[in-house]
Scaffold this active site. Structure first.
Site, short mmCIF file in Angstrom:
data_model
loop_
_atom_site.label_atom_id
_atom_site.label_comp_id
_atom_site.label_asym_id
_atom_site.label_seq_id
_atom_site.Cartn_x
_atom_site.Cartn_y
_atom_site.Cartn_z
N ARG A 25 -13.80 -29.92 -5.84
CA ARG A 25 -13.24 -29.58 -4.54
C ARG A 25 -12.41 -28.31 -4.57
NH1 ARG A 25 -14.98 -28.86 -0.39
NH2 ARG A 25 -16.16 -30.78 -0.78
N LYS A 59 -0.19 -11.61 5.87
CA LYS A 59 -0.61 -12.69 6.77
C LYS A 59 -1.68 -13.53 6.07
CE LYS A 59 0.49 -9.93 10.87
NZ LYS A 59 -0.03 -9.21 12.04
N LYS A 107 10.38 -2.52 8.92
CA LYS A 107 9.70 -2.74 10.19
C LYS A 107 10.70 -2.68 11.34
CE LYS A 107 6.36 -5.77 10.25
NZ LYS A 107 5.21 -4.86 10.50
N GLU A 155 8.00 1.75 9.51
CA GLU A 155 7.21 1.57 10.73
C GLU A 155 7.75 2.45 11.85
OE1 GLU A 155 7.28 -1.88 13.93
OE2 GLU A 155 6.13 -2.52 12.17
N ASP A 187 2.32 2.10 14.16
CA ASP A 187 2.06 0.74 14.65
C ASP A 187 1.80 0.69 16.15
OD1 ASP A 187 1.93 -2.09 14.05
OD2 ASP A 187 3.78 -2.28 15.20
#
Length: 285
Positions: free
Chosen positions: A102, A137, A169, A202, A224
């Site tokens: 698995r 992410k 950021k 950013e 961005d």
């Protein structure tokens, strides 16, 4: 980026934790009906089309579960595959094969999906000179697997985590009192801590790009959520001062247009957070 030793340690931790989670105090289904002395052979059957990833990881899993198992690899990581292909054969203890099954399938199905999607983006960027990057992410606990899959698909890894690169950021900038303040505080912090980390900043608009350019020491500017026209203007403003990266909702329909604006990199969270597992099976032979 993290070192190979750090990366290998992450992979080892993933395997140990996944086996702990799945096996617990024993694979009682196998223990109940298959003798400990029984041996067998199984094949990794491809039931979909895409780019194969996770063969090297599967070998690590089998070795962790039972170092006496034998793996005969037929298709290497990064190879395009089609329905009906056999990636490898594994032989040895039947109980061990079932114990590892698995984890091998879960990992390879997801890694292959990520490699397939990344490969598609790489093809879309051919001839532009722009490279595709992943992001943070990722699925908690298996980031190393997902970033490994991106490289198998021909993409490049962004920073691995919060500790191997500085990325200022919008929230960092706002909490720090502005771009210049955030950069200067960061440079001072790195000096005090004797850390050699690259700095990415950013920018939300062209004015912020101009402000970033007034301060030295920035490795890359993250352009961005810019439109195409402003991205081209940003690239022109930045010139050779530092590297450029576009991000923010860029998909397969827009990625090449952003690349044609002249950016060095495009980062896409979709490489890891929006994929459909490649259909694979481990079948006894």
């Amino acid at each position: 980026m993290i070192s190979k030793a750090q990366f290998d340690k992450e992979i080892d931790l993933i395997i140990a934790n996944a086996i702990r989670e799945d096996v617990g105090d024993g694979d009682h289904s196998s223990l109940a009906c298959i003798p400990k002395s029984a041996t067998g052979k199984a094949k990794l059957l491809v039931k979909d089309n895409g780019v194969l990833a996770g063969v090297a990881f599967a070998k690590k899993v089998f070795d962790y579960v039972d170092s006496n198992m034998d793996i005969e690899v037929k298709i290497q990581d990064g190879t395009p595959v089609k329905h009906g292909d056999v990636a490898f054969y594994v032989s040895g203890s039947s109980q061990s094969i079932l114990k590892a099954e698995r984890l091998v399938l879960n990992a390879m199905q997801r890694m292959s999906a990520i490699a397939t999607k990344t490969s598609h983006f790489v093809k879309l960027l051919e001839g532009t000179g722009t490279k595709i990057l992943d992001t943070r992410k990722t699925t908690p606990g298996i980031r190393a697997l997902e970033k490994w899959a991106v490289t198998i698909g021909g993409g490049e890894n962004h920073r691995f985590a919060l500790y191997d690169m500085i990325m200022l950021k919008d929230n960092h900038i706002d909490f720090a009192g502005g771009i210049t303040s955030a950069i200067e505080k960061t440079k001072k912090y790195l000096l005090e801590k004797d850390l050699d980390l690259k700095i990415i900043v950013e920018a939300r608009d062209l004015d912020e790009i101009k402000e970033i350019l007034k301060t030295s020491g920035v490795y890359r500017i993250l352009i961005d959520n810019f439109n195409y026209e402003d991205t081209r203007k940003a690239v022109e403003l930045i010139g050779d001062t530092c590297l450029t990266e576009s991000s923010g909702g860029i998909n397969e329909n827009t990625v090449r247009k952003y690349a044609e604006c002249g950016v060095n990199y495009i980062s896409s969270g979709a490489l890891t957070h929006s994929v459909y597992n490649l259909d694979l099976s481990l079948k006894a032979v």
